[in-house]
Enzyme design. Structure first.
Site, PDB file in Angstrom:
ATOM      1  N   MET A  90       0.843  -1.195   0.000  1.00 48.06           N
ATOM      2  CA  MET A  90       0.000   0.000   0.000  1.00 48.06           C
ATOM      3  C   MET A  90       0.873   1.239   0.000  1.00 48.06           C
ATOM      4  SD  MET A  90      -2.848  -1.358   2.702  1.00 48.06           S
ATOM      5  CE  MET A  90      -1.712  -2.514   3.489  1.00 48.06           C
ATOM      6  N   LYS A 265       3.584  -9.729  -9.749  1.00 53.44           N
ATOM      7  CA  LYS A 265       2.255  -9.302  -9.306  1.00 53.44           C
ATOM      8  C   LYS A 265       1.566  -8.498 -10.412  1.00 53.44           C
ATOM      9  CE  LYS A 265       0.007  -6.505  -5.688  1.00 53.44           C
ATOM     10  NZ  LYS A 265      -0.569  -5.439  -6.539  1.00 53.44           N
ATOM     11  N   HIS A 289      -4.872  -4.864  -9.254  1.00 56.83           N
ATOM     12  CA  HIS A 289      -4.438  -3.696  -8.493  1.00 56.83           C
ATOM     13  C   HIS A 289      -5.591  -3.111  -7.672  1.00 56.83           C
ATOM     14  CE1 HIS A 289      -0.549  -1.377  -8.666  1.00 56.83           C
ATOM     15  NE2 HIS A 289      -1.238  -0.615  -7.836  1.00 56.83           N
ATOM     16  N   ARG A 292      -7.558  -0.353  -9.367  1.00 56.99           N
ATOM     17  CA  ARG A 292      -6.959   0.984  -9.377  1.00 56.99           C
ATOM     18  C   ARG A 292      -6.185   1.291 -10.648  1.00 56.99           C
ATOM     19  NH1 ARG A 292      -6.601   3.080  -4.060  1.00 56.99           N
ATOM     20  NH2 ARG A 292      -4.605   4.112  -4.395  1.00 56.99           N
ATOM     21  N   ASP A 319      -4.846 -11.152  -4.950  1.00 61.76           N
ATOM     22  CA  ASP A 319      -5.365 -10.025  -4.191  1.00 61.76           C
ATOM     23  C   ASP A 319      -6.445  -9.340  -5.023  1.00 61.76           C
ATOM     24  OD1 ASP A 319      -4.371  -8.038  -5.907  1.00 61.76           O
ATOM     25  OD2 ASP A 319      -2.825  -7.363  -4.542  1.00 61.76           O
ATOM     26  N   VAL A 322     -10.692  -9.081  -1.549  1.00 63.00           N
ATOM     27  CA  VAL A 322     -10.867  -9.972  -0.402  1.00 63.00           C
ATOM     28  C   VAL A 322     -11.221  -9.146   0.830  1.00 63.00           C
ATOM     29  CG1 VAL A 322      -9.752 -11.635   1.128  1.00 63.00           C
ATOM     30  CG2 VAL A 322      -9.254 -11.657  -1.335  1.00 63.00           C
ATOM     31  N   ARG A 323     -12.354  -9.462   1.450  1.00 62.63           N
ATOM     32  CA  ARG A 323     -12.800  -8.744   2.642  1.00 62.63           C
ATOM     33  C   ARG A 323     -13.248  -9.663   3.772  1.00 62.63           C
ATOM     34  NH1 ARG A 323     -10.418  -5.724   0.253  1.00 62.63           N
ATOM     35  NH2 ARG A 323     -10.886  -3.591  -0.431  1.00 62.63           N
ATOM     36  N   GLY A 342      -5.553  -5.304   1.099  1.00 57.27           N
ATOM     37  CA  GLY A 342      -4.930  -3.996   1.154  1.00 57.27           C
ATOM     38  C   GLY A 342      -5.676  -2.973   1.969  1.00 57.27           C
ATOM     39  N   ARG A 343      -6.691  -2.343   1.383  1.00 58.53           N
ATOM     40  CA  ARG A 343      -7.341  -1.177   1.978  1.00 58.53           C
ATOM     41  C   ARG A 343      -7.725  -1.348   3.449  1.00 58.53           C
ATOM     42  NH1 ARG A 343      -9.410  -1.461  -3.389  1.00 58.53           N
ATOM     43  NH2 ARG A 343      -9.208   0.479  -4.591  1.00 58.53           N
TER      44      ARG A 343
END
Length: 405
Positions: A90, A265, A289, A292, A319, A322-323, A342-343
């Site tokens: 990140m 990646k 990404h 993004r 990736d 995924v939550r 990530g986020r």
């Protein structure tokens, strides 16, 4: 010496899922910085598709399987990790959380899960590796081979063992949401930006001013072998705009001189997966990404099975989107070795530092363990395509007629 995890702040005691961190971060962070983290590109179609891909799969739970003891551990690149989840790279996370890159890496190492440090970070790679020596490093390749060689020498000297090359950023993405929210690279001082800082005093004092007082103006520290531009410098654009000519020969050259693990990646097709393997990749991360880069790009989950088939035996990770623990299990069922998130971890770091990230990792790990029990599973190698099926199938409602001999 391990860094002790502080007690969970009061603000996070009602955080029950990864998504619960987002509204807390939205209130805590200035609008431009929150928009940089949360936003995707153009019409956000890739962002939405990442989540829809998981929703389009359902589970087939088995019962009475004796699931009292469950093991989430798995092997990757010669190391055993505690759970099949990791922290995705990140950028500029030290602008959303004080010493953000170090916080994320330390939380991952304490939980014994993989973490990837971003090449567009504001803390020197060497400092992060000193704090969390098992951290992977994601490089955005400079424009010339001599610069790439210099960066690789620096990364190797820092003790990095797993190098991640991100390949889906040949040009800057059209992140309109950043412009609308007042975020730019470089950051441009303005009355609006000043007001955002003043109106978010907790972030202003605990992150931005604290960083300035103790470490000076943040720079992009890890694009090159030497220090990059400060976040307010117009030359930032130059530093991030010279990748369009990169090709497979650059990856081959990196493979020849990089002694550690090499992960590529940003792969979204079986064709590129096979080429990456031919050029010496030790692993792949299927990723768009996080939505993004290219709007409308296919969701990684939808192409994951074809990519796994194209590179048998090669570790394939995923990736983007995924939550939940259920998302991770669906990806593992389709062949992923592990997933990266990530986020939500960035949000967790911004609102609660190391304790917040540790809490986020724990939530995801607990969900995976609970979901495995519900599915009748005790080990990750029992997660197979037999555990899932499409949500909608005409055969469910109109099965073929039985035939009798």
């Amino acid at each position: 010496m391990p860094v002790p995890t502080p007690a969970l702040p009061r603000a996070c005691r009602h955080v029950l899922s990864l998504d619960d961190f987002e509204p807390l971060a939205r209130r805590h962070l200035p609008r431009p910085i929150h928009a940089y983290i949360s936003g995707a590109v153009e019409d956000n179609r890739a962002l939405a598709e990442n989540r829809q891909a998981f929703a389009d799969l359902a589970f087939r739970p088995r019962v009475l399987a004796g699931v009292a003891q469950r093991d989430l551990g798995f092997e990757l690149f010669g190391r055993r990790y505690a759970a099949p989840v990791g922290l995705a790279p990140m950028g500029i996370s030290a602008l959303s959380a004080y010493r953000g890159d170090i916080v994320l890496a330390q939380a991952a190492q304490q939980a014994n899960v993989p973490a990837i440090m971003s090449g567009s970070s504001l803390i020197r790679l060497e400092e992060v590796m000193a704090a969390a020596p098992q951290t992977w490093f994601q490089a955005y390749l400079p424009g010339e081979m001599a610069q790439i060689d210099g960066l690789l020498d620096r990364v190797q000297a820092a003790g990095v063992q797993t190098l991640v090359i991100t390949v889906d950023t040949p040009v800057a993405a059209n992140r309109e949401n950043n412009v609308r929210a007042g975020f730019s690279t470089p950051l441009k001082p303005s009355l609006s930006l000043a007001w955002q800082g003043i109106s978010h005093p907790r972030w202003l004092f605990s992150t931005f001013l604290k960083t300035l007082a103790r470490h000076g103006m943040p720079h992009f520290e890890n694009n090159y072998a030497t220090r990059g531009a400060p976040i307010l410098s117009p030359s930032v654009l130059r530093d991030f705009s010279d990748r369009a000519h990169l090709n497979w020969t650059h990856l081959a050259a990196i493979r020849q001189r990089w002694p550690g693990q090499l992960v590529v990646k940003g792969i979204l097709t079986p064709e590129d997966a096979a080429i990456a393997r031919e050029h010496g990749a030790d692993g792949l991360i299927v990723s768009n990404h996080g939505g993004r880069q290219l709007d409308g790009a296919v969701a990684p989950l939808r192409v994951l099975p074809a990519i796994v088939r194209a590179v048998p035996g090669l570790p394939v990770m995923l990736d983007s989107g995924v939550r939940r623990g259920t998302d991770a299990i669906k990806a593992l069922a389709l062949g992923a070795r592990c997933v990266f998130v990530g986020r939500p971890f960035n949000y967790a770091a911004s609102v609660a530092g190391l304790a917040g990230v540790a809490h986020a990792i724990g939530l995801l790990r607990e969900e995976i363990s609970r979901d495995m029990a519900m599915l009748g599973l005790t080990r990750l190698d029992q997660i197979t395509p037999a555990c899932i099926r499409p949500v909608a199938s005409a055969a469910d409602y109109f099965p073929p007629p039985e035939t009798h001999p």
